[in-house]
Design an enzyme around this catalytic site. Sequence first.
Site, PDB file in Angstrom:
ATOM      1  N   ASN A  84      -9.944  81.932 -43.156  1.00 49.10           N
ATOM      2  CA  ASN A  84     -11.323  82.171 -42.715  1.00 49.10           C
ATOM      3  C   ASN A  84     -11.518  81.870 -41.231  1.00 49.10           C
ATOM      4  OD1 ASN A  84     -11.642  82.777 -45.363  1.00 49.10           O
ATOM      5  ND2 ASN A  84     -12.883  80.986 -45.893  1.00 49.10           N
ATOM      6  N   HIS A  96     -40.525 116.775 -20.133  1.00 49.18           N
ATOM      7  CA  HIS A  96     -40.665 117.688 -21.281  1.00 49.18           C
ATOM      8  C   HIS A  96     -39.698 118.871 -21.178  1.00 49.18           C
ATOM      9  CE1 HIS A  96     -44.664 115.734 -21.972  1.00 49.18           C
ATOM     10  NE2 HIS A  96     -44.648 115.700 -20.647  1.00 49.18           N
ATOM     11  N   SER A 121     -13.879 131.091 -27.427  1.00 46.06           N
ATOM     12  CA  SER A 121     -14.306 131.441 -28.779  1.00 46.06           C
ATOM     13  C   SER A 121     -13.261 132.366 -29.372  1.00 46.06           C
ATOM     14  CB  SER A 121     -15.649 132.143 -28.720  1.00 46.06           C
ATOM     15  OG  SER A 121     -15.816 132.986 -29.849  1.00 46.06           O
ATOM     16  N   LYS A 167     -16.807 133.599 -23.865  1.00 43.86           N
ATOM     17  CA  LYS A 167     -17.334 132.242 -24.021  1.00 43.86           C
ATOM     18  C   LYS A 167     -16.508 131.172 -23.314  1.00 43.86           C
ATOM     19  CE  LYS A 167     -20.391 130.979 -26.284  1.00 43.86           C
ATOM     20  NZ  LYS A 167     -20.633 130.882 -27.714  1.00 43.86           N
ATOM     21  N   ASN A 181     -16.966 127.251 -23.845  1.00 41.52           N
ATOM     22  CA  ASN A 181     -17.806 126.278 -24.545  1.00 41.52           C
ATOM     23  C   ASN A 181     -17.557 124.846 -24.067  1.00 41.52           C
ATOM     24  OD1 ASN A 181     -18.929 128.319 -26.115  1.00 41.52           O
ATOM     25  ND2 ASN A 181     -17.242 128.202 -27.596  1.00 41.52           N
ATOM     26  N   GLU A 190     -20.362 118.388 -25.998  1.00 42.17           N
ATOM     27  CA  GLU A 190     -21.062 118.422 -27.289  1.00 42.17           C
ATOM     28  C   GLU A 190     -20.590 117.286 -28.195  1.00 42.17           C
ATOM     29  OE1 GLU A 190     -21.451 122.789 -28.778  1.00 42.17           O
ATOM     30  OE2 GLU A 190     -19.809 122.739 -27.346  1.00 42.17           O
ATOM     31  N   GLN A 197     -14.762  91.070 -44.816  1.00 45.40           N
ATOM     32  CA  GLN A 197     -13.545  91.812 -44.504  1.00 45.40           C
ATOM     33  C   GLN A 197     -13.878  93.248 -44.073  1.00 45.40           C
ATOM     34  OE1 GLN A 197      -9.703  91.256 -46.637  1.00 45.40           O
ATOM     35  NE2 GLN A 197     -10.269  93.179 -47.618  1.00 45.40           N
ATOM     36  N   LYS A 226     -14.211  94.985 -39.840  1.00 48.69           N
ATOM     37  CA  LYS A 226     -13.319  95.479 -38.785  1.00 48.69           C
ATOM     38  C   LYS A 226     -13.343  96.987 -38.605  1.00 48.69           C
ATOM     39  CE  LYS A 226     -10.767  91.556 -39.977  1.00 48.69           C
ATOM     40  NZ  LYS A 226     -11.591  91.498 -41.210  1.00 48.69           N
TER      41      LYS A 226
HETATM   42  N1  ARG Z   1      -8.565  89.626 -44.734  1.00 53.72           N
HETATM   43  C1  ARG Z   1      -9.610  88.663 -44.779  1.00 53.72           C
HETATM   44  C2  ARG Z   1     -10.804  89.145 -43.898  1.00 53.72           C
HETATM   45  O1  ARG Z   1     -10.596  89.964 -43.079  1.00 53.72           O
HETATM   46  C3  ARG Z   1      -9.130  87.356 -44.263  1.00 53.72           C
HETATM   47  C4  ARG Z   1      -9.890  86.185 -44.786  1.00 53.72           C
HETATM   48  C5  ARG Z   1      -9.636  85.998 -46.238  1.00 53.72           C
HETATM   49  N2  ARG Z   1     -10.220  84.810 -46.731  1.00 53.72           N
HETATM   50  C6  ARG Z   1     -10.327  84.532 -48.032  1.00 53.72           C
HETATM   51  N3  ARG Z   1     -10.911  83.421 -48.338  1.00 53.72           N
HETATM   52  N4  ARG Z   1      -9.878  85.347 -48.936  1.00 53.72           N
HETATM   53  O2  ARG Z   1     -11.910  88.717 -44.061  1.00 53.72           O
END
Ligand code: ARG
Length: 511
Positions: free
Chosen positions: A157, A203, A324, A330, A332, A337, A369, A372
């Site tokens: 953690n 506008h 195109s 064209k 583009n 975009e 988790q 990410k």
């Molecule tokens: N892969 C986990 C995450 O990204 C790591 C932490 C996991 N901790 C646990 N108590 N299972 O959060």
Amino acid sequence: MTTKKAKPPAAKAAKTKDRARTTPPDFYVLAPARPLGKRNRAMPGHDASAIWGGRFGQGPAAVLEQINASIDVDRKLYVQDIAASLAHARMLAQAGILSAPDARALTSGLKQIEGEIGRGRFSFRHALEDIHMNIESRLGEIAGEAAGRLHTARSRNDQVATDFRLWVRDALDALDSQLKGLQAALIKRAERHASALMPGYTHLQAAQPVTLGHHLLAYVEMLGRDRDRARDCRRRLNECPLGSGALAGTSFPIDRNATAAALGFDRPSANSLDAVSDRDFAIEYLATAALVAMHLSRLGEEIVLWSSGHFGFVRLPDSLTTGSSIMPQKRNPDAAELVRAKAGRVFGALMTLLAVMKGLPLAYAKDMQEDKEPVFDAARTLDLCLAATTRMVAEAKFDTDRMKAAAGHGFSTATDLADWLVRVLRLPFRRAHHVAGKLVKRAETRKCGLEDLSLADMRQVEPGITKDVFRILGPGNSVRSRVSLGGTAPANVKRAAAEARRRFLGSHKKA
Ligand code: ARG
């Protein structure tokens, strides 16, 4: 490596798949989902996890393993994870918690693993869930029993909280330098076109003439605020969670100042519960990213508009446009975009993480988790959008003649006329506005510009008007008169560009 790319699902491959060596996937490409087979059955021949399985009689069901594993995403944290482990091991040795030979074995093992992953010669295993356990398990193969001592006074953690902060910190630094690069490109174009006329819009209707340099410098200000936000976010982010343990701290005599300093943090975090469960830094990063993406989408939209035949203000080089498959004429502006569109994706990432964190009780929960993937995706997206936008700004060709002609259309100097009536004839502004409106109407009927009306024509509407009025009509006169601080007069724009160099690029090049 036994496999280069993930192969299409094959029933036989299921058993060996975890062991297959794979190259780390590209920044944002995730490995394809694996077939689950009998979802409720434990993985055949699979023991309980060697890392946390002490109290388990049976290994995880395939479905659990699949939903639980984050390795396809968090393998990107390997550099940060190894840096944090090196700092932790060194600190443990200094505090007398780890013997010097063990610390040496861990250090060289970790460096070896960093090399293996970097060269794509590391076998990532879903059964080992995440980057932390994949590295620790490999460390066991290299360093033997010492590897089991690395996790003393630490938990996944505080480990993941530390790794992720380090990653986001790098992303903020990269963002700042890319924003600076785009500012540099804009300032350069602004200097070149400090006096070039173009219509200014409200506008999306021609409102008052401005200079192209002034318009470009508007974006430099937006990006300057973005950089400020990135710096601000970095400052708050820069506290080290390592040593918070699972949630409550540790009974070992660790030195949190040492690990914080070794990893370039300003200080250790103050509260262990907060440290393992805080993802504000990632949300702030995404909020900053969302604003950047929003700004880029506005510039992208202007490039789309300006490169259309109707505007014809800008021409992108062939290398930055597409054709195109059916319409041979064209060209583009796909990149512009997509910059416009990808903002949605970055906003989505921000909403995703806010929703993941909402209502989570203290401290860590596995929900986190899911933090990410949106961050990695937003970072990748922004990186691309900034690179594409910088190229477009640097290489676009402005048709300044066409912009100048457009600047004179649409009675764009009607405000100048009203201002003249106030200044010279001392009319109240509301009255002057009314008179100028009548003159616009007259020019409209005659199908000509304000400056093409005859003096006699003008005097029928307002007898006080003299031939001097022609000195302020026309877009060139208009922009030259806008000398108020922050206004569009070419002399202002030249000064503002030099100022922008000093404020944002740290250079003193004369405009
Ligand atoms: N892969 C986990 C995450 O990204 C790591 C932490 C996991 N901790 C646990 N108590 N299972 O959060």
